[in-house]
Write a protein that holds these residues in place. Structure first.
Motif, PDB file in Angstrom:
ATOM      1  N   LYS A   9       9.531   4.385 -10.139  1.00 43.84           N
ATOM      2  CA  LYS A   9       8.811   3.917  -8.951  1.00 43.84           C
ATOM      3  C   LYS A   9       7.736   2.896  -9.296  1.00 43.84           C
ATOM      4  O   LYS A   9       7.110   2.972 -10.349  1.00 43.84           O
ATOM      5  CB  LYS A   9       8.169   5.100  -8.238  1.00 43.84           C
ATOM      6  N   ASP A  10       7.548   1.977  -8.369  1.00 44.52           N
ATOM      7  CA  ASP A  10       6.507   0.966  -8.499  1.00 44.52           C
ATOM      8  C   ASP A  10       6.094   0.609  -7.068  1.00 44.52           C
ATOM      9  O   ASP A  10       6.820  -0.079  -6.357  1.00 44.52           O
ATOM     10  CB  ASP A  10       7.081  -0.242  -9.251  1.00 44.52           C
ATOM     11  N   TRP A  11       4.964   1.153  -6.668  1.00 44.52           N
ATOM     12  CA  TRP A  11       4.530   1.068  -5.265  1.00 44.52           C
ATOM     13  C   TRP A  11       4.416  -0.385  -4.774  1.00 44.52           C
ATOM     14  O   TRP A  11       4.889  -0.724  -3.708  1.00 44.52           O
ATOM     15  CB  TRP A  11       3.219   1.821  -5.132  1.00 44.52           C
ATOM     16  N   ARG A  12       3.826  -1.260  -5.585  1.00 43.17           N
ATOM     17  CA  ARG A  12       3.668  -2.659  -5.162  1.00 43.17           C
ATOM     18  C   ARG A  12       5.026  -3.341  -5.033  1.00 43.17           C
ATOM     19  O   ARG A  12       5.274  -4.084  -4.089  1.00 43.17           O
ATOM     20  CB  ARG A  12       2.807  -3.424  -6.159  1.00 43.17           C
ATOM     21  N   ARG A  13       5.894  -3.075  -5.981  1.00 48.12           N
ATOM     22  CA  ARG A  13       7.225  -3.679  -5.919  1.00 48.12           C
ATOM     23  C   ARG A  13       7.962  -3.187  -4.675  1.00 48.12           C
ATOM     24  O   ARG A  13       8.571  -3.958  -3.935  1.00 48.12           O
ATOM     25  CB  ARG A  13       8.041  -3.304  -7.172  1.00 48.12           C
ATOM     26  N   PHE A  14       7.832  -1.874  -4.439  1.00 45.62           N
ATOM     27  CA  PHE A  14       8.484  -1.308  -3.259  1.00 45.62           C
ATOM     28  C   PHE A  14       7.988  -1.993  -1.983  1.00 45.62           C
ATOM     29  O   PHE A  14       8.781  -2.327  -1.095  1.00 45.62           O
ATOM     30  CB  PHE A  14       8.229   0.202  -3.185  1.00 45.62           C
ATOM     31  N   LEU A  15       6.665  -2.191  -1.891  1.00 46.40           N
ATOM     32  CA  LEU A  15       6.124  -2.782  -0.664  1.00 46.40           C
ATOM     33  C   LEU A  15       6.710  -4.166  -0.406  1.00 46.40           C
ATOM     34  O   LEU A  15       7.043  -4.512   0.725  1.00 46.40           O
ATOM     35  CB  LEU A  15       4.594  -2.855  -0.740  1.00 46.40           C
ATOM     36  N   LYS A  16       6.838  -4.944  -1.466  1.00 45.58           N
ATOM     37  CA  LYS A  16       7.408  -6.294  -1.289  1.00 45.58           C
ATOM     38  C   LYS A  16       8.856  -6.187  -0.809  1.00 45.58           C
ATOM     39  O   LYS A  16       9.290  -6.911   0.100  1.00 45.58           O
ATOM     40  CB  LYS A  16       7.363  -7.067  -2.609  1.00 45.58           C
ATOM     41  N   ALA A  17       9.593  -5.296  -1.444  1.00 45.39           N
ATOM     42  CA  ALA A  17      10.997  -5.128  -1.062  1.00 45.39           C
ATOM     43  C   ALA A  17      11.091  -4.604   0.371  1.00 45.39           C
ATOM     44  O   ALA A  17      11.953  -5.015   1.153  1.00 45.39           O
ATOM     45  CB  ALA A  17      11.694  -4.184  -2.029  1.00 45.39           C
ATOM     46  N   MET A  18      10.174  -3.698   0.697  1.00 44.35           N
ATOM     47  CA  MET A  18      10.183  -3.136   2.048  1.00 44.35           C
ATOM     48  C   MET A  18       9.818  -4.194   3.087  1.00 44.35           C
ATOM     49  O   MET A  18      10.359  -4.206   4.184  1.00 44.35           O
ATOM     50  CB  MET A  18       9.213  -1.968   2.101  1.00 44.35           C
ATOM     51  N   ASP A  19       8.894  -5.097   2.725  1.00 37.35           N
ATOM     52  CA  ASP A  19       8.550  -6.184   3.640  1.00 37.35           C
ATOM     53  C   ASP A  19       9.795  -7.025   3.948  1.00 37.35           C
ATOM     54  O   ASP A  19       9.957  -7.528   5.064  1.00 37.35           O
ATOM     55  CB  ASP A  19       7.470  -7.087   3.034  1.00 37.35           C
ATOM     56  N   ASN A  20      10.610  -7.179   2.946  1.00 36.28           N
ATOM     57  CA  ASN A  20      11.851  -7.926   3.166  1.00 36.28           C
ATOM     58  C   ASN A  20      12.765  -7.153   4.119  1.00 36.28           C
ATOM     59  O   ASN A  20      13.362  -7.716   5.041  1.00 36.28           O
ATOM     60  CB  ASN A  20      12.558  -8.169   1.827  1.00 36.28           C
TER      61      ASN A  20
END
Ligand code: ACM
Ligand code: ZN
Length: 773
Positions: free
Chosen positions: A518-529
């Protein structure tokens, strides 16, 4: 190409549809949720055009690709070609039987895309990855001009769990078929593969059953209580019209099942037995215990004691009826799993029913719990004759678990499912504390009314189903994870999607991505997409991840104000002069110390723009503010933190003593003060059983030893159990007493009276603040 060149190229080609593409190019991070197992960026990009040809090997692959190219038909105004057995093609699907189920290999370079998988699922997931790499406007239902490009990339990917699910409760809120289909498509984008369809409950029966037409003629409809919230809706009186509800015809179900199957999603129907069955029993009351004297109706809300009405386990005709239903359910749903609920089946009537008691004797059962075991086992055996596997909630572990049954751990952190695992049963984790999407997903002051505590996007994301301390034999039995969308507080389809998204993206990540990545910041970017894709599809979702949660703590005469946002990529800016915060307002970096009345306003900002809602936080001083409470528990702090609560008892500003008959607290004003008024902010929330206490006594003291009573009030039942949702200050005028200590003692009002919506249930009083003047 360097990263800078990529940015320039994207700018020149007008590919900046939203900031996500920017983030993508800058960071080089994959923008795919769930995160692929392995992903390497390449050089260049692939451009889809009307001339793009997909080469497929067979009809099954063609169907999957046709489904993908249909996105282009709508949004791009052209449809890439799909051909079987051609030599020349830019995009090629190749079966590789050596690959694992659902896995895929994807290689994108300029001019070529290679996809390998062993099965249809693998090919489908590769295409969902392509879908998320395309400009989000690919979801548009009307034509849009865009460069239909994806970056060069190599991906090897496969899921962590075989069961990646969402439960949708269509009983409490009947979600129209059209919206169910849209939700399924959004699930597919996240590579989820199970839709647990909660089709029956106390509040509505949603599935046409030809043999029993009254299930939908009667069971699908309830009274309309207008704007009243779910807990505030009174049950139907006999003869009242029931205009509210709806159901899916068998044709609708076939369409939903087929649409889901095209997206590699199984639809698992749930028919909840023996409890949560008022809707069915309203239609066929003969299958309730004969000792039930109440009018049985489809419940519009919580239902009070009517939820105790469940199927009679002593009547063989009950089983005939349920088997008749199963005959049609098993035909309609090709899934090998049928969920039979089994949760919260109260045994009130089984204890009194002569038929149920006779069954207990004949079958030599220990008690009513064992009778439920008998009930579920009998139905499980019937499902086995149809080649189906029973699924059930974790209450099935309270008695003999049906053979091969799959258990859903839902209570608390789902621990009960481990009891099933210890007996060799497979299980799914769907813990209410982390995956029940009905709960508030952000600071409650900004959220539409719902239930219980908070489960933020980050709470879902941080969930790890496999816990330390599990026996080694448990993990192989864990089929996967599920989010549950209970719809008690939904009144329109957008309310349903608001709660589901974006938290479902976090659930998908847990279900798919390998443990420990897990990587919260990476997830957020992907989720924004992903949410950009939702935008283009016109799906309403929550942005509460941008809102600020405050925690104000009394600390020896001062208030400590902590402001938190779960997104680390935003700034919190605030004002203390009553003005709206702007991009140049003070930047919050650490907790604030406040020592007099302050009107704090704050909001989150990104790229110089306000992004979350403004938190308006008045911190209003009185003589008790910031003063210590003696022998305090942490929660007592709320009484002197200068912050008034909202109309919701769960907003973290209310203190309750639950069912304690009497409770006291003492405030130390730190020095002798002249006191002429003491008031307690007290909440009434009728539907939730929040009411005034029976009595309140205020005493003062100079030495914390000898106290003098300066005010006392007691209330009548009519004064206590009022309807509505409001805050009332219980105030005591005091004749200028001088004291350092103030002690408040309250007595609980006890059980809600018979004419209450919650007859016989414990009432609770809640205080937000003690105000001493
Ligand atoms: C449940 O939440 N009653 C399964
Ligand atoms: Zn009975």
């Amino acid at each position: 190409m360097t990263k800078n060149n990529i940015i320039i190229a994207l700018l020149l080609t007008g590919l900046f549809f939203n900031s996500n593409w920017n983030a993508y190019a800058v960071s080089g991070n994959p923008l795919i949720v769930p995160a692929p197992v392995q992903m390497t960026m390449g050089e260049g990009e692939f451009l889809f055009s009307p001339n793009t040809v997909f080469a497929v090997e067979n009809r099954e692959q063609k169907k999957i690709v046709d489904n993908f190219t249909a996105l282009f038909t709508q949004a791009a105004g052209f449809t890439p070609k799909v051909e079987t057995g051609v030599k020349e093609a830019a995009v090629r699907l190749t079966t590789d039987v050596a690959m694992r189920p659902e896995a895929y290999h994807l290689q994108v370079s300029s001019g070529r895309i290679q996809i390998k998988a062993a099965d249809e699922q693998g090919f489908f997931y590769a295409l969902q990855t392509l879908r998320l790499l395309l400009p989000p406007v690919i979801e548009n239902v009307v034509r849009v001009d865009a460069e239909w490009k994806i970056p060069a990339v190599t991906i090897n990917d496969e899921p962590r769990f075989g069961y990646r699910g969402m439960m949708l409760d269509v009983s409490r809120f009947f979600t129209p078929k059209k919206e169910v289909l849209r939700i399924i498509d959004c699930m597919a984008m996240l590579k989820l593969n199970m839709l647990h369809f909660h089709l029956s409950d106390d509040n509505g029966w949603r599935l046409e059953i030809k043999k029993y037409p009254r299930l939908t003629e009667v069971g699908a409809w309830c009274v309309n209580r207008g704007d009243a919230t779910f807990p505030d809706r009174r049950n139907q009186k006999q003869g009242e019209p029931t205009p509210k509800g709806g159901f899916y015809t068998q044709e609708d179900i076939k369409e939903i099942v087929a649409y889901a199957a095209e997206r590699q999603i199984q639809v698992i129907p749930e028919i909840d037995i023996p409890g949560h069955s008022n809707a069915a029993l309203a239609a066929y009351p003969q299958y309730a215990c004969p000792v039930v004297e109440d009018f049985i109706s489809v419940l519009p809300g919580l239902g009070g004691s009517n939820t105790d009405i469940i199927y009679c386990a002593g009547n063989d005709k009950t089983f005939e009826f349920l088997q008749g239903i199963m005959d049609e359910v098993t035909e309609l749903f090709p899934s090998k799993y049928i969920h039979l609920g089994g949760d919260e089946a109260w045994k009130t009537y089984w204890k009194k029913c002569p038929l149920c008691q006779a069954r207990i004797r004949e079958e030599k059962l220990k008690d009513e719990e064992a009778l439920q075991g008998y009930f579920m086992n009998r139905m499980g055996k019937y499902l086995q004759t149809k080649g189906k596997v029973l699924m059930g909630w974790d209450e099935l572990t309270h008695s003999k678990i049906p053979e091969d049954a799959v258990i859903f751990g839902w209570q608390g952190y789902g621990e009960a499912a481990l009891k099933a695992a210890a007996q060799g049963h497979r299980f799914v984790m769907t813990p209410a504390r982390v995956t029940y999407l009905i709960r508030y997903q952000g600071p409650q002051w900004f959220e539409p009314l719902t239930y219980f505590g908070n489960i933020t996007l980050k709470d879902v994301y941080d969930y790890e189903p496999v816990q330390k301390g599990w026996k080694p034999e448990y993990e192989p039995l864990l089929m996967g994870v599920q989010a549950c969308m209970w719809t008690e507080f939904c009144n329109k389809p957008e309310d349903v999607t608001y709660h589901i998204f974006p938290r479902l993206a976090a659930l998908a990540e847990i279900a798919w991505a390998p443990k420990g990545t897990k990587d919260w910041r990476r997830f957020l970017k992907a989720m924004d997409n992903y949410t950009a894709h939702l935008n283009a599809k016109g799906i309403i979702y929550s942005e509460s991840m941008y809102n600020i949660q405050h925690t104000v703590t009394a600390n020896n005469g001062k208030l400590n104000v902590k402001l938190e946002c779960i997104r680390p990529d935003v700034e919190i800016r605030y004002t203390t002069d009553g003005m709206q915060p702007g991009k140049s307002s003070a930047l919050y970096t650490e907790s604030l110390e406040i020592n007099s009345t302050t009107y704090l306003k704050c909001a989150t900002f990104a790229n110089g723009k306000q992004i979350g809602q403004t938190l308006d936080l008045p911190l209003v001083w009185n003589k008790a503010t910031a003063k210590p409470i003696l022998n305090a528990q942490k929660i007592d702090n709320l009484l002197t933190n200068g912050v008034r609560g909202s109309l919701r008892q769960s907003d973290f500003e209310w203190r309750t003593w639950d069912a304690m008959p009497e409770a006291s607290f003492t405030i130390d004003l730190l020095q002798p003060e002249v006191i002429h008024e003491v008031a307690l902010g007290c909440l009434t929330n009728y539907g939730m059983g929040a009411h005034k206490p029976k009595s309140v006594k205020v005493e003062v003291s100079e030495d914390n030893a000898r106290f003098t009573v300066v005010g006392e009030k007691s209330f009548t039942s009519d004064e206590i159990f009022k309807e509505g949702n409001f805050i009332e200050d219980i105030a005591f005028k005091i004749n200028n007493a001088k004291a350092r200590y103030v002690r408040v003692t309250s007595r609980n009002a006890g059980l809600c009276p018979e004419n209450h919506l919650r007859p016989g249930q414990q009432s609770r009083y809640y205080y937000d603040e003690i105000i001493i003047k």
